[in-house]
Design a protein around this motif. Structure first.
Motif, PDB file in Angstrom:
ATOM      1  N   GLY A 261      -5.417   2.190  -7.879  1.00 38.33           N
ATOM      2  CA  GLY A 261      -4.671   0.943  -7.935  1.00 38.33           C
ATOM      3  C   GLY A 261      -3.460   1.057  -8.837  1.00 38.33           C
ATOM      4  O   GLY A 261      -3.434   1.881  -9.758  1.00 38.33           O
ATOM      5  N   ALA A 262      -2.455   0.235  -8.589  1.00 32.17           N
ATOM      6  CA  ALA A 262      -1.264   0.201  -9.433  1.00 32.17           C
ATOM      7  C   ALA A 262      -1.474  -0.779 -10.590  1.00 32.17           C
ATOM      8  O   ALA A 262      -2.136  -1.805 -10.431  1.00 32.17           O
TER       9      ALA A 262
ATOM     10  N   LEU B  72       0.857  -1.189   0.000  1.00 29.15           N
ATOM     11  CA  LEU B  72       0.000   0.000   0.000  1.00 29.15           C
ATOM     12  C   LEU B  72       0.891   1.237   0.000  1.00 29.15           C
ATOM     13  O   LEU B  72       1.638   1.462   0.954  1.00 29.15           O
ATOM     14  N   LEU B  73       0.853   1.997  -1.066  1.00 30.87           N
ATOM     15  CA  LEU B  73       1.649   3.211  -1.165  1.00 30.87           C
ATOM     16  C   LEU B  73       0.856   4.386  -0.604  1.00 30.87           C
ATOM     17  O   LEU B  73      -0.310   4.573  -0.948  1.00 30.87           O
TER      18      LEU B  73
ATOM     19  N   GLY C 266      -3.328  -8.289  -9.588  1.00 28.17           N
ATOM     20  CA  GLY C 266      -4.516  -7.453  -9.736  1.00 28.17           C
ATOM     21  C   GLY C 266      -4.872  -6.673  -8.484  1.00 28.17           C
ATOM     22  O   GLY C 266      -6.032  -6.333  -8.275  1.00 28.17           O
ATOM     23  N   ASN C 267      -3.867  -6.392  -7.644  1.00 30.62           N
ATOM     24  CA  ASN C 267      -4.093  -5.690  -6.372  1.00 30.62           C
ATOM     25  C   ASN C 267      -5.088  -6.435  -5.474  1.00 30.62           C
ATOM     26  O   ASN C 267      -5.869  -5.829  -4.739  1.00 30.62           O
ATOM     27  N   ALA C 268      -5.024  -7.769  -5.553  1.00 28.49           N
ATOM     28  CA  ALA C 268      -5.871  -8.596  -4.692  1.00 28.49           C
ATOM     29  C   ALA C 268      -5.514  -8.341  -3.226  1.00 28.49           C
ATOM     30  O   ALA C 268      -4.352  -8.124  -2.877  1.00 28.49           O
ATOM     31  N   ILE C 269      -6.530  -8.386  -2.381  1.00 26.60           N
ATOM     32  CA  ILE C 269      -6.357  -8.009  -0.981  1.00 26.60           C
ATOM     33  C   ILE C 269      -5.950  -9.220  -0.145  1.00 26.60           C
ATOM     34  O   ILE C 269      -6.720 -10.172   0.010  1.00 26.60           O
TER      35      ILE C 269
ATOM     36  N   THR D 225      -2.394   4.053  -2.901  1.00 22.53           N
ATOM     37  CA  THR D 225      -2.348   3.201  -4.082  1.00 22.53           C
ATOM     38  C   THR D 225      -2.237   1.743  -3.659  1.00 22.53           C
ATOM     39  O   THR D 225      -1.274   1.344  -2.996  1.00 22.53           O
ATOM     40  N   LEU D 226      -3.239   0.948  -4.025  1.00 20.38           N
ATOM     41  CA  LEU D 226      -3.182  -0.494  -3.802  1.00 20.38           C
ATOM     42  C   LEU D 226      -2.065  -1.029  -4.688  1.00 20.38           C
ATOM     43  O   LEU D 226      -2.079  -0.839  -5.913  1.00 20.38           O
ATOM     44  N   ASN D 227      -1.094  -1.720  -4.082  1.00 19.57           N
ATOM     45  CA  ASN D 227       0.153  -1.970  -4.801  1.00 19.57           C
ATOM     46  C   ASN D 227       0.539  -3.455  -4.831  1.00 19.57           C
ATOM     47  O   ASN D 227       1.600  -3.848  -4.352  1.00 19.57           O
ATOM     48  N   ARG D 228      -0.337  -4.256  -5.412  1.00 21.43           N
ATOM     49  CA  ARG D 228       0.008  -5.645  -5.719  1.00 21.43           C
ATOM     50  C   ARG D 228      -0.349  -5.909  -7.185  1.00 21.43           C
ATOM     51  O   ARG D 228      -1.197  -6.760  -7.502  1.00 21.43           O
TER      52      ARG D 228
END
Length: 267
Positions: free
Chosen positions: A57-58, A7-8, A26-29, A19-22
């Motif tokens: 999201g990234a 998480l940025l 697919g930026n899965a949680i 920014t969701l950063n995976r």
């Protein structure tokens, strides 16, 4: 800047960008991302120097929901994992919803599952035209989380929410905008510019006024008409006590009195 691997957290003056950063998944949680989002949401809620929060999201996706690969790896411990994961995620969502700052979601790509909940959580939800939205839960035998069963009926109505969630209906960006699931869809290359324009517009008000208004709107569907008006009366009176509001009112009156059209109409 206070960032984790997943998480940025970036600052640009009074603007906080999360920014969701995976991007590789697919930026899965997963637990790490849920914890990072919770911590960032609390920081945004508590930091008075932050006036607006942007969530995006990234990579190609906004967020594909829970990390299904992690669900498989958990085996028989999946129920415990889901309870822990939703504990962090739901706290993050609650803080983002209740903080005294506006939330803009810049939906840069597809959103599914809990990613759909995060996408539509924004006070202003701007979607790239290439994005699409899918509940996803019933497709893998799960029920919704992330507040989607609270958010969707309020945004699109119960009947449409039933169809979207129960049939796992996929919506394109334009359809989502037409239904009111998102604020509007914009060309992919214009998304960042649209976010900046909205941030600038919101900056014309005060954080306190935005915060009170957010709270009033959130409570409006659960309050009687009279209760809502009483809450409005109390909120506007409280705001009038602040120096920021009094300065804004004085500046508005001074500007109006100085304008040629006003002098002509009163002279």
């Amino acid at each position: 800047m206070n960032s984790s691997a997943t998480l940025l957290f970036e600052r640009d003056g009074s603007i906080a960008k999360l920014t969701l950063n995976r991007p590789d998944v697919g930026n899965a949680i997963d637990l790490s991302l849920a914890k990072g989002l919770m911590k960032a949401a609390i920081d945004c809620d508590e930091d008075d120097s932050i006036g607006c929060v942007v969530l995006t999201g990234a990579g190609r996706f906004f967020c594909t929901g829970g990390d299904v690969g992690g669900f498989v790896s958990a085996g028989d411990a999946l129920p415990s994992l889901l309870k822990e994961l939703t504990a962090y995620l739901h706290m993050a969502i609650a803080r983002l919803a209740r903080m005294q700052k506006p939330l803009i979601t810049a939906i840069n790509g597809p959103a599914a599952g809990a990613g759909l909940s995060l996408a539509v959580l924004g006070d202003i939800a701007l979607s790239a035209s290439s994005a699409h939205f899918t509940p996803a839960y019933t497709g893998i035998g799960l029920s919704p989380d992330g507040g989607s069963t609270w958010l969707l009926p309020r945004l699109v109505g119960l009947r449409r929410a039933q169809e979207i969630i129960l049939t796992n209906k996929r919506l394109g960006a334009d359809d989502a905008a037409e239904l009111g699931l998102v604020t509007r869809a914009v060309d992919d290359e214009l998304l960042a510019d649209e976010v900046r324009a909205i941030v600038a517009q919101l900056g014309k008000s005060t954080t306190a006024a935005i915060g009170r208004t957010r709270n009033l709107l959130l409570s409006s569907l659960e309050s009687s008409f009279e209760t809502q008006m009483e809450d409005e009366a109390r909120a506007i009176a409280e705001l009038s006590r602040t120096s920021q509001t009094r300065d804004r009112i004085q500046a508005f009156v001074s500007k109006r009195n100085a304008s040629p059209s006003h002098r002509e109409s009163t002279g």
